[in-house]
Design a protein around this motif. Structure first.
Motif, short mmCIF file in Angstrom:
data_model
loop_
_atom_site.label_atom_id
_atom_site.label_comp_id
_atom_site.label_asym_id
_atom_site.label_seq_id
_atom_site.Cartn_x
_atom_site.Cartn_y
_atom_site.Cartn_z
N UNK A 1 22.64 65.10 -15.58
CA UNK A 1 23.78 64.74 -16.40
C UNK A 1 24.18 63.32 -16.03
N UNK A 2 24.55 62.53 -17.01
CA UNK A 2 24.92 61.15 -16.69
C UNK A 2 25.82 60.57 -17.77
N UNK A 3 26.57 59.55 -17.39
CA UNK A 3 27.32 58.71 -18.31
C UNK A 3 27.13 57.28 -17.84
N UNK A 4 27.38 56.35 -18.74
CA UNK A 4 27.36 54.93 -18.40
C UNK A 4 28.74 54.38 -18.69
N UNK A 5 29.27 53.60 -17.78
CA UNK A 5 30.60 53.01 -17.93
C UNK A 5 30.45 51.50 -17.91
N UNK A 6 30.86 50.85 -18.98
CA UNK A 6 30.73 49.40 -19.09
C UNK A 6 32.11 48.75 -19.17
N UNK A 7 32.32 47.73 -18.37
CA UNK A 7 33.56 46.98 -18.38
C UNK A 7 33.65 46.21 -19.69
N UNK A 8 34.81 46.32 -20.37
CA UNK A 8 35.03 45.56 -21.60
C UNK A 8 36.03 44.43 -21.39
N UNK A 9 36.92 44.58 -20.41
CA UNK A 9 37.85 43.54 -19.98
C UNK A 9 38.47 44.02 -18.67
N UNK A 10 39.36 43.23 -18.09
CA UNK A 10 39.97 43.61 -16.82
C UNK A 10 40.67 44.96 -16.96
N UNK A 11 40.26 45.94 -16.17
CA UNK A 11 40.88 47.26 -16.19
C UNK A 11 40.57 48.11 -17.41
N UNK A 12 39.62 47.69 -18.24
CA UNK A 12 39.26 48.44 -19.46
C UNK A 12 37.75 48.67 -19.48
N UNK A 13 37.36 49.90 -19.84
CA UNK A 13 35.96 50.29 -19.77
C UNK A 13 35.62 51.19 -20.95
#
Length: 142
Positions: A7-19
């Motif tokens: 099981x997996x997810x990917x988390x990408x930063x979109x801006x400071x403190x936002x993903x």
């Protein structure tokens, strides 16, 4: 371990403190620090606890009768323990489930307590993982 068990997810930063969180099936949702409407990591953990057991109960009980109300409330207290570590304690998953009157509703009502207990004791992967205290490793890919 086989790929079907991973099981997996990917988390990408979109801006400071936002993903943005993405799963392998193409689903996505926003994650944040609690300064706006985005879910925080702690809220997602609570949602995972309630959602996992909720699905376990719903999939079985709905075969007997369609609920007229099916609400799950999950709470916990965020603390800083004696070692200075942040964690949750007093985790509670509350089921507020109602069924229409009649024989189907009676059958559904009768199995809800057993289903909740089975989910807690052996079915819900999230609850079982939290309660057994599975170690988490971190890796830095440079």
């Amino acid at each position: 371990m086989s790929d079907e068990k991973k099981r997996s997810v990917e988390i990408e930063r979109t801006s400071v403190g936002a993903y943005e969180i993405r799963n392998v099936r193409g689903g996505s949702m926003s994650l944040g620090t609690g300064d706006d409407e985005r879910f925080t990591p702690v809220e997602l953990l609570l949602a995972a606890l309630g959602g996992c057991s909720g699905i376990d109960v719903d999939l079985v009980v709905s075969r007997r009768a369609e609920p007229s109300r099916f609400v799950i409330r999950v709470r916990g207290d965020k603390i800083r323990d004696e070692a200075g570590s942040n964690r949750l304690e007093n985790l509670e998953v509350e089921f507020d489930v109602e069924f229409p009157p009649g024989p189907e509703g009676d059958r559904a009502r009768a199995v809800v307590p057993r289903l909740i207990q089975q989910s807690h004791d052996r079915l819900c992967t999230v609850t079982r993982t939290v309660e057994t205290g599975t170690p988490v490793s971190t890796v830095h890919k440079a």
